[in-house]
Motif scaffolding. Structure first.
Motif, PDB file in Angstrom:
ATOM      1  N   SER A  83      18.073   7.668  82.793  1.00  0.00           N
ATOM      2  CA  SER A  83      17.436   6.509  82.157  1.00  0.00           C
ATOM      3  C   SER A  83      17.496   6.625  80.639  1.00  0.00           C
ATOM      4  O   SER A  83      17.763   5.643  79.936  1.00  0.00           O
ATOM      5  CB  SER A  83      15.973   6.383  82.599  1.00  0.00           C
ATOM      6  OG  SER A  83      15.896   6.093  83.956  1.00  0.00           O
ATOM      7  N   LEU A  84      17.250   7.805  80.125  1.00  0.00           N
ATOM      8  CA  LEU A  84      17.290   8.045  78.688  1.00  0.00           C
ATOM      9  C   LEU A  84      18.700   7.818  78.140  1.00  0.00           C
ATOM     10  O   LEU A  84      18.880   7.158  77.113  1.00  0.00           O
ATOM     11  CB  LEU A  84      16.822   9.464  78.382  1.00  0.00           C
ATOM     12  CG  LEU A  84      16.725   9.865  76.923  1.00  0.00           C
ATOM     13  CD1 LEU A  84      15.741   8.977  76.170  1.00  0.00           C
ATOM     14  CD2 LEU A  84      16.285  11.317  76.816  1.00  0.00           C
ATOM     15  N   VAL A  85      19.697   8.338  78.833  1.00  0.00           N
ATOM     16  CA  VAL A  85      21.085   8.159  78.404  1.00  0.00           C
ATOM     17  C   VAL A  85      21.440   6.676  78.376  1.00  0.00           C
ATOM     18  O   VAL A  85      22.014   6.174  77.408  1.00  0.00           O
ATOM     19  CB  VAL A  85      22.053   8.939  79.333  1.00  0.00           C
ATOM     20  CG1 VAL A  85      23.494   8.536  79.082  1.00  0.00           C
ATOM     21  CG2 VAL A  85      21.875  10.442  79.152  1.00  0.00           C
ATOM     22  N   LYS A  86      21.074   5.958  79.426  1.00  0.00           N
ATOM     23  CA  LYS A  86      21.421   4.536  79.514  1.00  0.00           C
ATOM     24  C   LYS A  86      20.604   3.654  78.574  1.00  0.00           C
ATOM     25  O   LYS A  86      20.932   2.499  78.371  1.00  0.00           O
ATOM     26  CB  LYS A  86      21.288   4.068  80.958  1.00  0.00           C
ATOM     27  CG  LYS A  86      22.357   4.703  81.838  1.00  0.00           C
ATOM     28  CD  LYS A  86      22.260   4.263  83.268  1.00  0.00           C
ATOM     29  CE  LYS A  86      23.336   4.924  84.097  1.00  0.00           C
ATOM     30  NZ  LYS A  86      23.270   4.529  85.497  1.00  0.00           N
ATOM     31  N   SER A  87      19.570   4.221  77.951  1.00  0.00           N
ATOM     32  CA  SER A  87      18.746   3.444  77.012  1.00  0.00           C
ATOM     33  C   SER A  87      19.476   3.175  75.704  1.00  0.00           C
ATOM     34  O   SER A  87      19.033   2.352  74.909  1.00  0.00           O
ATOM     35  CB  SER A  87      17.427   4.174  76.727  1.00  0.00           C
ATOM     36  OG  SER A  87      17.652   5.297  75.888  1.00  0.00           O
ATOM     37  N   GLY A  88      20.579   3.901  75.458  1.00  0.00           N
ATOM     38  CA  GLY A  88      21.383   3.661  74.266  1.00  0.00           C
ATOM     39  C   GLY A  88      20.892   4.365  73.016  1.00  0.00           C
ATOM     40  O   GLY A  88      21.295   4.016  71.917  1.00  0.00           O
ATOM     41  N   GLN A  89      20.057   5.365  73.165  1.00  0.00           N
ATOM     42  CA  GLN A  89      19.518   6.081  72.002  1.00  0.00           C
ATOM     43  C   GLN A  89      20.541   7.015  71.363  1.00  0.00           C
ATOM     44  O   GLN A  89      20.389   7.408  70.217  1.00  0.00           O
ATOM     45  CB  GLN A  89      18.284   6.877  72.418  1.00  0.00           C
ATOM     46  CG  GLN A  89      17.283   6.012  73.130  1.00  0.00           C
ATOM     47  CD  GLN A  89      15.916   6.107  72.537  1.00  0.00           C
ATOM     48  OE1 GLN A  89      15.718   6.587  71.438  1.00  0.00           O
ATOM     49  NE2 GLN A  89      14.958   5.630  73.286  1.00  0.00           N
ATOM     50  N   PHE A  90      21.569   7.390  72.119  1.00  0.00           N
ATOM     51  CA  PHE A  90      22.639   8.232  71.598  1.00  0.00           C
ATOM     52  C   PHE A  90      23.931   7.860  72.317  1.00  0.00           C
ATOM     53  O   PHE A  90      23.918   7.178  73.329  1.00  0.00           O
ATOM     54  CB  PHE A  90      22.327   9.727  71.749  1.00  0.00           C
ATOM     55  CG  PHE A  90      21.572  10.081  72.993  1.00  0.00           C
ATOM     56  CD1 PHE A  90      22.217  10.243  74.192  1.00  0.00           C
ATOM     57  CD2 PHE A  90      20.195  10.237  72.957  1.00  0.00           C
ATOM     58  CE1 PHE A  90      21.520  10.557  75.349  1.00  0.00           C
ATOM     59  CE2 PHE A  90      19.482  10.562  74.096  1.00  0.00           C
ATOM     60  CZ  PHE A  90      20.152  10.719  75.296  1.00  0.00           C
ATOM     61  N   SER A  91      25.055   8.290  71.767  1.00  0.00           N
ATOM     62  CA  SER A  91      26.373   7.903  72.279  1.00  0.00           C
ATOM     63  C   SER A  91      26.746   8.677  73.535  1.00  0.00           C
ATOM     64  O   SER A  91      26.477   9.873  73.639  1.00  0.00           O
ATOM     65  CB  SER A  91      27.437   8.164  71.214  1.00  0.00           C
ATOM     66  OG  SER A  91      27.143   7.460  70.041  1.00  0.00           O
ATOM     67  N   TYR A  92      27.391   7.961  74.452  1.00  0.00           N
ATOM     68  CA  TYR A  92      27.930   8.616  75.642  1.00  0.00           C
ATOM     69  C   TYR A  92      29.176   7.874  76.099  1.00  0.00           C
ATOM     70  O   TYR A  92      29.408   6.736  75.695  1.00  0.00           O
ATOM     71  CB  TYR A  92      26.893   8.694  76.772  1.00  0.00           C
ATOM     72  CG  TYR A  92      26.567   7.377  77.435  1.00  0.00           C
ATOM     73  CD1 TYR A  92      27.253   6.971  78.569  1.00  0.00           C
ATOM     74  CD2 TYR A  92      25.581   6.543  76.931  1.00  0.00           C
ATOM     75  CE1 TYR A  92      26.947   5.763  79.186  1.00  0.00           C
ATOM     76  CE2 TYR A  92      25.278   5.351  77.538  1.00  0.00           C
ATOM     77  CZ  TYR A  92      25.965   4.954  78.668  1.00  0.00           C
ATOM     78  OH  TYR A  92      25.665   3.756  79.268  1.00  0.00           O
ATOM     79  N   VAL A  93      29.983   8.539  76.895  1.00  0.00           N
ATOM     80  CA  VAL A  93      31.167   7.927  77.485  1.00  0.00           C
ATOM     81  C   VAL A  93      31.123   8.157  78.981  1.00  0.00           C
ATOM     82  O   VAL A  93      30.530   9.127  79.461  1.00  0.00           O
ATOM     83  CB  VAL A  93      32.490   8.487  76.907  1.00  0.00           C
ATOM     84  CG1 VAL A  93      32.647   8.121  75.456  1.00  0.00           C
ATOM     85  CG2 VAL A  93      32.606   9.973  77.106  1.00  0.00           C
ATOM     86  N   ARG A  94      31.738   7.242  79.685  1.00  0.00           N
ATOM     87  CA  ARG A  94      31.844   7.365  81.131  1.00  0.00           C
ATOM     88  C   ARG A  94      33.315   7.655  81.443  1.00  0.00           C
ATOM     89  O   ARG A  94      34.194   6.939  80.987  1.00  0.00           O
ATOM     90  CB  ARG A  94      31.392   6.071  81.792  1.00  0.00           C
ATOM     91  CG  ARG A  94      31.357   6.135  83.283  1.00  0.00           C
ATOM     92  CD  ARG A  94      30.839   4.840  83.876  1.00  0.00           C
ATOM     93  NE  ARG A  94      29.393   4.761  83.876  1.00  0.00           N
ATOM     94  CZ  ARG A  94      28.614   5.382  84.744  1.00  0.00           C
ATOM     95  NH1 ARG A  94      29.139   6.154  85.657  1.00  0.00           N
ATOM     96  NH2 ARG A  94      27.317   5.243  84.697  1.00  0.00           N
ATOM     97  N   ALA A  95      33.549   8.711  82.195  1.00  0.00           N
ATOM     98  CA  ALA A  95      34.891   9.065  82.643  1.00  0.00           C
ATOM     99  C   ALA A  95      34.866   9.052  84.168  1.00  0.00           C
ATOM    100  O   ALA A  95      34.419  10.016  84.790  1.00  0.00           O
ATOM    101  CB  ALA A  95      35.286  10.439  82.121  1.00  0.00           C
ATOM    102  N   GLY A  96      35.259   7.931  84.739  1.00  0.00           N
ATOM    103  CA  GLY A  96      35.101   7.755  86.187  1.00  0.00           C
ATOM    104  C   GLY A  96      33.616   7.685  86.487  1.00  0.00           C
ATOM    105  O   GLY A  96      32.898   6.891  85.902  1.00  0.00           O
ATOM    106  N   LYS A  97      33.139   8.539  87.354  1.00  0.00           N
ATOM    107  CA  LYS A  97      31.707   8.576  87.668  1.00  0.00           C
ATOM    108  C   LYS A  97      30.932   9.499  86.740  1.00  0.00           C
ATOM    109  O   LYS A  97      29.709   9.477  86.710  1.00  0.00           O
ATOM    110  CB  LYS A  97      31.496   9.027  89.115  1.00  0.00           C
ATOM    111  CG  LYS A  97      31.935   8.000  90.129  1.00  0.00           C
ATOM    112  CD  LYS A  97      31.562   8.449  91.518  1.00  0.00           C
ATOM    113  CE  LYS A  97      31.909   7.369  92.532  1.00  0.00           C
ATOM    114  NZ  LYS A  97      31.451   7.712  93.867  1.00  0.00           N
TER     115      LYS A  97
END
Length: 57
Positions: free
Chosen positions: A27-41
């Motif tokens: 939930s924290l990751v998906k909140s957009g507070q910091f950058s992330y990338v999705r590689a497949g799943k």
């Protein structure tokens, strides 16, 4: 666990560092507070972005 030299964190590593559940970490990751990338799943969180966010809270 040593995170030195890593450029990204997994959601599990974020949960471990913050002592929270994986569900809350997702939930924290998906909140957009910091950058992330999705590689497949897989989700990889930018270490620089996360560490900056963590130091500011």
């Amino acid at each position: 666990m040593s995170y030195k030299g890593k450029k990204t964190y997994t959601v599990e590593e974020i949960a471990e560092q913050l002592d929270i559940s994986k569900k809350v970490a997702y939930s924290l990751v998906k909140s957009g507070q910091f950058s992330y990338v999705r590689a497949g799943k897989a989700i990889r969180v930018s270490k620089v972005s996360f560490d900056k966010w963590l130091n500011e809270i």
